[in-house]
Scaffold this active site. Sequence first.
Site, PDB file in Angstrom:
ATOM      1  N   GLY A 111       1.627  12.666  14.473  1.00 30.56           N
ATOM      2  CA  GLY A 111       1.909  13.874  13.866  1.00 30.56           C
ATOM      3  C   GLY A 111       0.836  14.619  13.028  1.00 30.56           C
ATOM      4  O   GLY A 111       0.808  15.780  12.944  1.00 30.56           O
ATOM      5  N   ALA A 112      -0.025  13.667  12.184  1.00 32.13           N
ATOM      6  CA  ALA A 112      -1.117  13.966  11.504  1.00 32.13           C
ATOM      7  C   ALA A 112      -1.813  12.883  10.822  1.00 32.13           C
ATOM      8  O   ALA A 112      -1.428  11.622  11.324  1.00 32.13           O
ATOM      9  CB  ALA A 112      -0.326  14.660  10.032  1.00 32.13           C
ATOM     10  N   MET A 113      -3.015  13.252  10.185  1.00 30.42           N
ATOM     11  CA  MET A 113      -4.095  12.139   9.668  1.00 30.42           C
ATOM     12  C   MET A 113      -4.458  12.727   8.505  1.00 30.42           C
ATOM     13  O   MET A 113      -4.969  13.912   8.428  1.00 30.42           O
ATOM     14  CB  MET A 113      -4.903  12.030  10.652  1.00 30.42           C
ATOM     15  N   GLU A 114      -4.641  11.694   7.782  1.00 32.84           N
ATOM     16  CA  GLU A 114      -4.982  11.943   6.194  1.00 32.84           C
ATOM     17  C   GLU A 114      -6.396  11.899   5.684  1.00 32.84           C
ATOM     18  O   GLU A 114      -6.776  11.607   4.531  1.00 32.84           O
ATOM     19  CB  GLU A 114      -4.127  10.771   5.212  1.00 32.84           C
ATOM     20  N   HIS A 128       3.478  13.939   3.136  1.00 31.63           N
ATOM     21  CA  HIS A 128       3.012  12.637   3.649  1.00 31.63           C
ATOM     22  C   HIS A 128       1.496  12.532   3.339  1.00 31.63           C
ATOM     23  O   HIS A 128       1.105  11.568   2.876  1.00 31.63           O
ATOM     24  CB  HIS A 128       3.541  12.430   5.105  1.00 31.63           C
ATOM     25  N   GLU A 129       0.935  13.440   4.203  1.00 31.40           N
ATOM     26  CA  GLU A 129      -0.746  13.530   4.022  1.00 31.40           C
ATOM     27  C   GLU A 129      -1.284  13.613   2.799  1.00 31.40           C
ATOM     28  O   GLU A 129      -2.352  12.921   2.583  1.00 31.40           O
ATOM     29  CB  GLU A 129      -1.192  14.383   5.194  1.00 31.40           C
ATOM     30  N   GLU A 179      -8.449   6.750  12.630  1.00 24.67           N
ATOM     31  CA  GLU A 179      -7.513   5.622  12.347  1.00 24.67           C
ATOM     32  C   GLU A 179      -6.647   5.039  13.480  1.00 24.67           C
ATOM     33  O   GLU A 179      -6.281   5.872  14.390  1.00 24.67           O
ATOM     34  CB  GLU A 179      -6.629   6.136  11.208  1.00 24.67           C
ATOM     35  N   GLU A 227       1.416   3.583   4.332  1.00 21.52           N
ATOM     36  CA  GLU A 227       2.437   4.277   4.935  1.00 21.52           C
ATOM     37  C   GLU A 227       3.848   4.218   4.439  1.00 21.52           C
ATOM     38  O   GLU A 227       4.350   5.271   4.537  1.00 21.52           O
ATOM     39  CB  GLU A 227       2.474   4.052   6.515  1.00 21.52           C
TER      40      GLU A 227
END
Length: 938
Positions: A309-312, A345-346, A174, A368
């Site tokens: 921070g992170a990825m979904e 969040h993820e 992404e 988001e």
Amino acid sequence: MLLLLHILNFVGINYALSGERSIENTSFPIATNGQPFPWNKLRLPGWILPVHYDLVIHPNLTSLIFMGSVKIEVTVVHETSTIVLHSKHLEITSAAIEEENGKTQADLKQMKVLEYPPHEQIAFLYAEPLLEDKKYFLSINYIANLSDGFYGFYKSTYKTKDGQTRLLASTHFEPTSARMAFPCFDEPSFKANYTIKIRRDGQHSALSNMPKVKTLKLDDNNLFEDHFAESVKMSTYLVAFIVSDFQSVSGTTSSGIKVSVYVTPEKLNQARYALEAAIKILEFYEQYFGIYYPLPKQDLVAVPDFQSGAMENWGLTTYRETSLLYDPETSSASDKLWVTMVIGHELAHQWFGNLVTMEWWNDIWLNEGFARYMEFISVDATYPELQVNDYLLGTCFAAMGRDSMNSSRPISSKAENPTQIKEMFDTVSYEKGACILHMLRNFLTEEVFQNGIIHYLKKHSYSNAKNNDLWTSLANTCSEEDFTSGKFCYSKSQVAKNAHSYYVDEHFDIAEIMNTWTLQKGIPLITVEQNQKRIKIKQERFLKGIFPHDPQWASMQIGFLWHVPLTYITSHSKSIGRHLLKNHSDTIELEEDVNWVKFNVDMNGYYIVHYEGNGWDTIIKLLNQNHTLFSYKDRASLIHNAFQLVSAGRLSLDRALDLTQYLQHESSNIVLLQGLGYLAGIYRMMERRNISDVTESLKRYILQHFKLVIDRQTWSDEGSISDRMLRSALLELVCDLQYPPCIQKANELFSKWMESGGNLTNVPSDVLETVYSVGSKTTDGWNFLLERYKVSMSGAEQGKIRSALASCKDDAKLTRLLELAMEGHIIKTQDLSSVIYSVSTNPAGQHLAWKFVKKNWSKLLEKFPLGSFSIRTIIIGSTAQFSSKQELEEVKLFFESVKEEVSQLRAPQIAVENIEKNIKWLERNLVTLTKWILENLK
């Protein structure tokens, strides 16, 4: 011209159908081989649609090269002889096409390949037309290097306890980097199914979005091929695969979903909290959305090198180690809260973003903003002891800070190229998106809001959506299925009827209201003038650093109007009054005379309030007499609004400071942190400008005024989450202010820790950063911390050490720290931007950090792409502390010198506007500040 016509005829593009201009008026770019490339737009044509990808990937972790082959099933929408798709840094070795009914090798027809790197596109040319409504299979073989950065299919490393370096390969696609791992239609609306096979050696294992269904041994050279189940229909940016030697802990949700957390082997003991949180939150989302998680498994992976921070990624979410791992010895209360919220969040993205995806990146906030807001809803439901809703205030304050600058942007903004798209992942999309959703939820009621988003998710599952689709779903939660099954739902008229009573006799259109919040930038300032039972209200655009008497102020107000759902309480009623303000001004008539009114109850609205006349005097008096008349959220928002109004030239600084005086009686940790945050911010500005008399006086004032709460703090990990977070922040501040008892205790704990060889049982985790920061002020302490950093197995501890190392006052040590971060060995490249920012916030390091950025600008751009979070942090963070005209000119000159590189970015505008705001604040408030402190020191 003849050659161009020949190529275009060969390509067979149907210009009428594709919306292109005539050939004579169309200019086409030149491909790498010198021939015209048959497409001239950044967005792909819509005449070919992908249906299914069959992907084989073989990374070599020794040569750092990977080979790939992909077979893409496509449907032809319009007859053409060209297939245009995305590819970046891939060397295409062969390409062929066959019809749906092709059975033999002879049915494969070779295709000519053209590349146009500026658009990251390739074109496959076929001698015959591809017929409308027919299916074809495009087969491509290619080879590429594993990426050195953080995008595409990239290499990552970690060190074992005995110092051995191990390699792995992971993906991050992404927004526009799937094209770096395989040729694809790399836009969110081109959804397809994926079947993935990964080749690896015996010492590694492979992960992908779906569960592994079988493994084949390919030869005698220890080579294996893992086959994964076919995926659900999804966008390219959600595809993921990892080859590593990670280990995992696993559990199962009540609905049978297998949840696993993968980490480097020596950190397995830090994965258990994440597993517990993921299972709880996944179960909550299934219940809240009324939609089962559609995959059989959910993996969470801590990747040692990770920029964001992170990825979904669907079914394979990836995280920076500090966003997933929790170490009871070194992780503070705020670390635990962060890990829980990132997981929330993820996992929210598995519905918002994955199941329903924005149609294009201009509406990334639909992914988001929702995921950010659902963090609060999910964590509040699953971990009420974390008191997460207290921190929604800070989220909205951060959004307002960004949105009150003229350099802000609308939530829904144009973004076409990869750099512009990357910049969309910002405070406006995340924080403002979450805050306007919170306002909307309070506006409609929880029941209407929840039913609306369930309707939105069900209606658009496995497809794409736009802004208006959300508003339509929230305005009408009824589907045909609901009507036929007799389920409860709302029609458009019922939504209005069931929303809060301030809409009685008012007709409202959700899209019309919400478009004022998503299609224009900025935040409204609501000015309140109360006279007994009559309240006059007006709205204008709120701007920091630009005052009403400034020449440009009036022009910056033109065209701005919001539909604002106002809430208020009065001296005579705690019942919430409501009013929808649609015009520039209006009047509210109360039923009886009142002594005071307070707007934006519990900070549920996204607007700032200014009380004209004696309004602020009344509020200050009330807070001093009985601050519990207002909720703690109202008290925090009053402090926030007052200091924001100072920055906008609407309230004098002495009135805002008067408002904080009651804080010595404040019992809410959240409110104390808010008030102390502003005082500490002013202190640090004075310190950086070397205004020593004011710095010293303000330091004495803070230590005197808050002595009771300071001395109440214990050096422990006891208490509620907010008790612990107040302790961490307050002790860090007062040690920075050189409060002798704080310095003495921190030095004592640091000495014991050093003597024990770094045994952390001596230091509570909530005060670890403070102890390290005080200890770093000596040469021995700084060096010991750096050595500890090299061997620490805790990302949480390493973060605290980096912060401590950056707080020392020695130029040589700060320079060494910056150089270590640039080298990327001891301090990983992923942490470079945070090191630069930390050094820049240190008064001794602010100019050092800026010089470092200027000197190493080209190297920084080699490490991080333009538009990335890291580059934005470096640009804005390294300049945010400046407050002089000389510094402003320096920054402007630098950005002018790299104009060609940064012209597409908003970050330089934000940086310049921040400095201009700081300069104005000092010019307007320094004399007032000096006088007020002297008058209020005991």
